[in-house]
Design a protein around this motif. Structure first.
Motif: not given
Lengths: 231, 235
Positions: B159-167
């Protein structure tokens, strides 16, 4: 098919849900009014008609269900924390059960919805507009069936059904009376006032719940039947 | 503009917050401020983002099992913040203490909006927050922050890397894109919430000197707690 609409601003991932084929039917009403009995009957009826049904409710989510139960046991939870814990749990249900179910064409039978959460929070001092805004992520249901009852009839039901007065249903955290009975009467009266005030605001269909269960069931079926054949 | 508060109640205490992206050095600065205030004889309470004992286990489980969506991520952090507001922040402000927060509601406004949550919704969600006396925003170029982070801990969390939003599926690339979005949100809030902007590329000592000089102007004259009645008047 209909486009899913929300009470407030949904996040971008929910905006792109698009059209859904399923129906969201909510059975609302206070503690002990007979929601679970009615939902079980409705489910059997809908399944016999050939519809696939998913039942859903409060504090059952994979994410927060366990945390809420643990936190409530400790009695150290502040009121805003509890309201938001419930909202988290409910959001998990909306995104994990309700929306996927609607997309796959299920009939979702919801035992309570945001209205119960709002009523409980407002009775505990939450700002009425704030708590409504918090639940802005909730989809607007196809039908809200409100099981309406007066406080005296509710007390009778509660005793006759053998459940008796329990801590949370009596609002004992609010210390509204000297004992469970006084507290139950006052707390439930306040909750009922909140529910009644939401009838027009949210377009509840009112069902008189102070009658034998099979008569209530007939009315519920009639309301749902009308909605299903209209679409 | 302050937080659009549910009450306009003023507490006798002071509330200082630090904000900024990971690697901006804000935690170092608030720790130094904390030491200084204690040595000056003030009663100080420290509260950190995502640390409520009642909520932490749920958040950790949600993160580990990747159960969180932008909405539930936002709500579980608001729940954590509510518990700390009710137990660690408001009672101490009422008592007249100095409360220091490492991240405040603005962290949610930046991160959750970067995840796609509605800016209006998340601002309404946090209306229960106590209004801060000052918010220090540690402004730092993304490259400088990345360099600092990469020295310490090489593996980035989901989540820290924002991997949940698929950038991006590459954690480092995703982290960069996500942090850039967060910076964008912070920059928008500078005027909206009257942030005190700190140049986080300066030396630790320089930043701390500047911070103390600003905080000093907002400290109560008496260091001993002045006990107030429930209605806010001195006893």
């Amino acid at each position: 098919m209909r486009r899913l609409t929300f009470y407030g601003d949904p996040p971008s991932n929910l905006l792109n849900v698009g059209e859904v084929r399923g129906k969201l039917i909510v059975v609302e009403g206070t503690d002990g009014v007979g929601r679970s009995t009615q939902i079980a009957t409705l489910r059997r009826w809908l399944e016999s008609r050939g519809s696939a049904v998913i039942e859903t409710g409060f504090t059952r989510s994979a994410l927060a269900g366990k945390g809420i139960k643990q936190a409530k046991r400790g009695h150290t939870l502040g009121s805003i924390t509890l309201f938001l814990y419930y909202a988290t749990d409910f959001a998990d249900i909306v995104e994990g059960q309700i929306i996927p179910g609607l997309r796959s064409g299920y009939i979702i039978l919801a035992d309570r919805y945001i209205y119960s959460a709002i009523a409980r929070a407002v009775v505990r001092g939450a700002d009425p507009q704030w708590i409504r805004d918090v639940y802005g992520f909730a989809p607007i249901p196809d039908k809200v069936l409100y099981l309406k009852i007066g406080v005296n009839a509710l007390i009778e039901r509660t005793i006759n059904a053998g459940r008796g007065f329990n801590y949370w249903e009596s609002g004992m955290d609010l210390r509204l009376g000297n004992d469970m009975f006084d507290s139950f009467r006052e707390y439930q009266s306040r909750l009922l006032r909140q529910f009644d005030s939401m009838v027009g605001e949210y377009g509840f269909q009112v069902i008189d719940a102070d009658r034998p269960a099979d008569e209530v069931a007939d009315d519920l079926r009639l309301a749902i039947d009308g909605m299903l054949s209209a679409s | 503009m302050p937080l659009n508060g549910l009450t306009d109640q003023r507490y006798p205490g002071r509330l200082f917050c630090v904000e900024g992206i990971d690697g901006s050095g804000k935690s170092t600065q608030i720790a130094l401020l904390h030491e200084w205030l204690k040595s000056e004889g003030y009663a100080v309470r420290f509260s950190e983002w995502n640390s409520s004992p009642l909520v932490k286990a749920t958040t950790a489980r949600g993160k580990k099992k990747h159960l969180l969506t932008p909405t539930t991520f936002s709500l579980i952090h608001a729940t954590d913040f509510a518990d700390r507001t009710e137990h660690e922040i408001i009672p101490y402000l009422k008592a007249g203490a100095i409360v220091l927060c490492d991240r405040y509601a603005f962290t949610a406004f930046a991160r959750d909006v970067a995840r796609g949550v509605s800016p209006r919704w998340v601002r309404q969600l946090y209306r229960f927050a106590a209004p801060p006396t000052l918010v220090f925003y540690f402004r730092v170029p993304l490259e400088v922050a990345l360099e600092r982070i990469m020295m310490g801990r090489p593996d980035l969390k989901f989540y820290e890397a924002g991997l949940d939003i698929g950038l991006s599926s590459d954690p480092l690339e995703s982290f960069k894109l996500f942090q850039a979005r967060i910076i964008e949100e912070y920059e928008k809030m500078i005027g909206e919430f009257e942030f005190t902007v700190m140049d986080a590329t300066q030396s630790i000592e320089e930043q701390q000197r500047a911070m103390r000089a600003i905080v000093k102007k907002h400290l109560p004259r008496r260091r001993r707690l002045a006990v107030h009645r429930a209605d806010g008047k001195p006893v």
